[in-house]
Design a protein around this motif. Sequence first.
Motif, PDB file in Angstrom:
ATOM      1  N   GLU A  62       6.011   3.825   0.414  1.00  0.00           N
ATOM      2  CA  GLU A  62       5.272   2.588   0.703  1.00  0.00           C
ATOM      3  C   GLU A  62       4.480   2.199  -0.541  1.00  0.00           C
ATOM      4  OE1 GLU A  62       4.934  -0.431   1.973  1.00  0.00           O
ATOM      5  OE2 GLU A  62       5.370   0.551   3.911  1.00  0.00           O
ATOM      6  N   ARG A  63       3.922   1.003  -0.543  1.00  0.00           N
ATOM      7  CA  ARG A  63       3.136   0.510  -1.674  1.00  0.00           C
ATOM      8  C   ARG A  63       1.738   1.126  -1.665  1.00  0.00           C
ATOM      9  NH1 ARG A  63      -0.309  -3.728  -2.193  1.00  0.00           N
ATOM     10  NH2 ARG A  63       0.104  -4.288  -0.016  1.00  0.00           N
ATOM     11  N   ILE A  64       1.271   1.537  -2.862  1.00  0.00           N
ATOM     12  CA  ILE A  64      -0.074   2.109  -2.989  1.00  0.00           C
ATOM     13  C   ILE A  64      -1.100   0.971  -2.978  1.00  0.00           C
ATOM     14  CG2 ILE A  64      -1.642   3.398  -4.504  1.00  0.00           C
ATOM     15  CD1 ILE A  64       0.726   4.930  -5.553  1.00  0.00           C
ATOM     16  N   VAL A  65      -2.110   1.096  -2.126  1.00  0.00           N
ATOM     17  CA  VAL A  65      -3.166   0.079  -2.065  1.00  0.00           C
ATOM     18  C   VAL A  65      -4.481   0.585  -2.646  1.00  0.00           C
ATOM     19  CG1 VAL A  65      -2.154  -1.107  -0.096  1.00  0.00           C
ATOM     20  CG2 VAL A  65      -3.759   0.783   0.296  1.00  0.00           C
ATOM     21  N   GLU A  66      -4.600   1.922  -2.804  1.00  0.00           N
ATOM     22  CA  GLU A  66      -5.864   2.460  -3.323  1.00  0.00           C
ATOM     23  C   GLU A  66      -5.602   3.803  -4.006  1.00  0.00           C
ATOM     24  OE1 GLU A  66     -10.319   3.782  -1.687  1.00  0.00           O
ATOM     25  OE2 GLU A  66      -8.698   3.289  -0.294  1.00  0.00           O
ATOM     26  N   ARG A  67      -6.227   3.989  -5.154  1.00  0.00           N
ATOM     27  CA  ARG A  67      -6.220   5.288  -5.829  1.00  0.00           C
ATOM     28  C   ARG A  67      -7.586   5.449  -6.499  1.00  0.00           C
ATOM     29  NH1 ARG A  67      -3.878   5.328 -11.012  1.00  0.00           N
ATOM     30  NH2 ARG A  67      -6.080   5.468 -11.520  1.00  0.00           N
ATOM     31  N   ARG A 110      -4.129   5.977  -1.219  1.00  0.00           N
ATOM     32  CA  ARG A 110      -3.750   5.466   0.102  1.00  0.00           C
ATOM     33  C   ARG A 110      -2.548   4.552  -0.038  1.00  0.00           C
ATOM     34  NH1 ARG A 110      -7.864   6.068   4.004  1.00  0.00           N
ATOM     35  NH2 ARG A 110      -9.922   6.559   3.121  1.00  0.00           N
ATOM     36  N   LEU A 111      -1.708   4.577   1.009  1.00  0.00           N
ATOM     37  CA  LEU A 111      -0.580   3.651   1.096  1.00  0.00           C
ATOM     38  C   LEU A 111      -0.926   2.507   2.055  1.00  0.00           C
ATOM     39  CD1 LEU A 111       2.438   6.122   1.441  1.00  0.00           C
ATOM     40  CD2 LEU A 111       1.656   4.960  -0.639  1.00  0.00           C
TER      41      LEU A 111
END
Length: 366
Positions: free
Chosen positions: A76-81, A97-98
């Motif tokens: 899935e696409r990463i929305v937070e690191r 987070r994904l």
Amino acid sequence: MKAGLRIVVMIGLFGAVVALVLLNNGGSSVPSPSPKPRKRLVQAASVERVQHSRQIRFAGMARAVNHARLSFTIGERIVERPVEVGDHVEAGQVLARLDSRRLRNSVATVEAQLREIQARIEQVLRDQKRYRGLVAVNASAAVELEKINETRNVLLASQEAAKARLKEARRLVEEAVLCAPFPGTVTEVRLEPGEFANPGTPVVVLSGDGEVEIEVEVPESIVLDLRVGAAVLVDLPLANRKDLDGRIRYIGRTAMGSGRLFPVVINLPPESRVAPGMTSEVVFQTPVRSSLCVPIGAVVNPGGARPEVYRIRDGKVERVPIEVGEIVRDKILVTGPLEAGETVVVGGHLALLAGEEVEVDAHADR
């Protein structure tokens, strides 16, 4: 008078010479013996038996005992690191987070299905109770009751399946959050927010706190002499620290790649104050062995396919094929049909032939 005397003396001398020549050339004369051939002069030394061991160094890199390349199990696409390289994190802290909207929608869908099934089960239970009261006065009610019971069993099975789907959907939502499994320091970040994370692709590399270890790769000629728990020495050449105590924790029994190298892991105690990433050298001490050795100059064609030495027996030389090993000071280890105490040629073997008689130069340095 004096002139005549001189002539007489000369005639006498001439006669003596002629007589001597005739005597040497006569049939009864004995020929003089030919000179005895001279022996080849060589330098020699003894074959010795020595007890030897050696130190072998292998380069490695220090790393934390707890280390991990962390990745997601779903794509899935990463929305937070929220972490960067060098950040220290605690166990359970969020690393990335994904986008979990699709996963949460799946959870909501299964929850709705489960509520629907529960409602149908409650209706079937009410019908079941009503038809049980009619069975005594209406024979056809028994058939309907049997159908209701079968429907109830199907709905209960569907309910269990829905509960399992809900559990899995909730687990996937949890898998969309990447957390630190142990306290440590972030050493690498591989993906940025907005990028798609494939399952198994490392996102964050974490080096744990605590003990440090070193992994080196050794050839098969060394790995057979190593034992788990054996003590070794570790040097840190760039930090100018030597002779740190280490112990072998793990020995790989499968070679890595075509180079026939085996992984060996060394543990270092916490008091060694070695940080992950430090360049290190592991020093292995080979077991003490007993071997034959000869001076290096005794070996003919040492780098060729058929090295050999000239052994002296009963004043004659003979060629002895050998195999050469490592060099120990000014001597070289050999294997072959030799025995300690035998004499071999170390100098003067140019054009020396097998079976040739030789004489050892007693004044030469051995």
